[in-house]
Design a protein around this motif. Structure first.
Motif, mmCIF file in Angstrom:
data_model
loop_
_atom_site.group_PDB
_atom_site.id
_atom_site.type_symbol
_atom_site.label_atom_id
_atom_site.label_comp_id
_atom_site.label_asym_id
_atom_site.label_seq_id
_atom_site.Cartn_x
_atom_site.Cartn_y
_atom_site.Cartn_z
ATOM 1 N N THR A 258 -3.033 0.285 -10.441
ATOM 2 C CA THR A 258 -3.640 1.139 -9.424
ATOM 3 C C THR A 258 -4.586 2.154 -10.050
ATOM 4 O OG1 THR A 258 -1.697 0.943 -7.981
ATOM 5 C CG2 THR A 258 -3.189 2.792 -7.560
ATOM 6 N N GLU B 262 1.620 1.150 -11.139
ATOM 7 C CA GLU B 262 0.774 2.332 -11.230
ATOM 8 C C GLU B 262 -0.348 2.144 -12.248
ATOM 9 O OE1 GLU B 262 -0.967 6.142 -11.104
ATOM 10 O OE2 GLU B 262 -0.115 4.721 -9.689
ATOM 11 N N ARG C 184 2.247 1.687 -3.494
ATOM 12 C CA ARG C 184 1.201 2.146 -4.419
ATOM 13 C C ARG C 184 0.916 3.629 -4.238
ATOM 14 N NH1 ARG C 184 -1.216 -3.007 -3.525
ATOM 15 N NH2 ARG C 184 -2.457 -2.171 -1.810
ATOM 16 N N GLU D 213 0.823 -1.201 0.000
ATOM 17 C CA GLU D 213 0.000 0.000 0.000
ATOM 18 C C GLU D 213 0.862 1.259 0.000
ATOM 19 O OE1 GLU D 213 -3.390 2.413 -0.085
ATOM 20 O OE2 GLU D 213 -3.030 0.310 -0.611
ATOM 21 N N ARG E 275 1.341 6.440 -6.979
ATOM 22 C CA ARG E 275 0.142 7.203 -7.382
ATOM 23 C C ARG E 275 0.398 8.700 -7.275
ATOM 24 N NH1 ARG E 275 -2.573 9.329 -9.761
ATOM 25 N NH2 ARG E 275 -4.835 9.463 -10.011
#
Length: 202
Positions: free
Chosen positions: A115, A112, A26, A23, A30
């Motif tokens: 995501t 990415e 990510r 997490e 992001r």
């Protein structure tokens, strides 16, 4: 090289960070997506920290889903995590004239893409729950038209696999305004959804 062309140096420091959670990684990627090839490590740290810095607000980087993701950490701890992602080849630094800017590596971009595709899919579902909101539909379609082609094709694959017939009105609106290649892909997704629902009804 003249003095005016001298590059600004940088050095990485991941501190005591040995591993990031999925997490955390990510969120870093992001946030980085908002400033790829336009901002550096400092700006990325500020986004993740949730800074009220003038440039962050001016460029509306506070609108990023990753803005403030690490707000409970110190700026140094956030910076350590950013540098870990660079050291482990999820992000890289490339110079534009004198400035060291953040870019994706192939490994970082693969994460990415997934995501961002999932984010857009959830946004698509939310829009369908508010289908009567014409302005929001138009704004969302305009966003889709400007997004990375790889992400859009992945999104359409996800819609085809998981979408219901309720997705079709928005898909048809999107199809009308897209370029030929994407419009054709959207048409195929519409047909696939319809065919899937016809089979389920037999």
């Amino acid at each position: 090289m003249s003095r005016n062309q001298k590059r600004f140096p940088y050095s990485l420091d991941s501190g005591k960070i040995r591993k990031l959670s999925d997490e955390e990684l990510r969120m870093i990627l992001r946030a980085a997506d908002e400033i790829i090839a336009t901002g550096g490590r400092s700006m990325l740290t500020k986004i993740l920290k949730g800074s009220k810095d003038k440039k962050i607000l001016e460029y509306q980087l506070d609108k990023s889903p990753a803005y403030g993701a690490f707000s409970e950490l110190s700026a140094e701890e956030v910076s350590n995590r950013v540098d870990w992602a660079i050291e482990h080849d999820y992000l890289a630094i490339e110079y534009s004239k004198k400035l060291p800017l953040i870019v994706f590596t192939p490994a970082g971009w693969e994460i990415e893409k997934e995501t961002y595709t999932n984010e857009l899919f959830e946004n698509f579902r939310e829009i369908m729950c508010e289908i009567s909101d014409l302005e929001r539909r138009k704004a969302f379609i305009e966003i889709l038209k400007t997004r990375n082609r790889q992400v859009i094709l992945l999104l359409l694959d996800k819609i085809a696999e998981n979408g219901s017939e309720s997705f079709i009105p928005l898909l048809e609106e999107w199809k009308i305004v897209e370029v030929k290649k994407v419009s054709g892909k959207i048409g195929g997704v519409i047909n696939r959804i319809r065919g899937k629902n016809e089979q389920e009804q037999e």
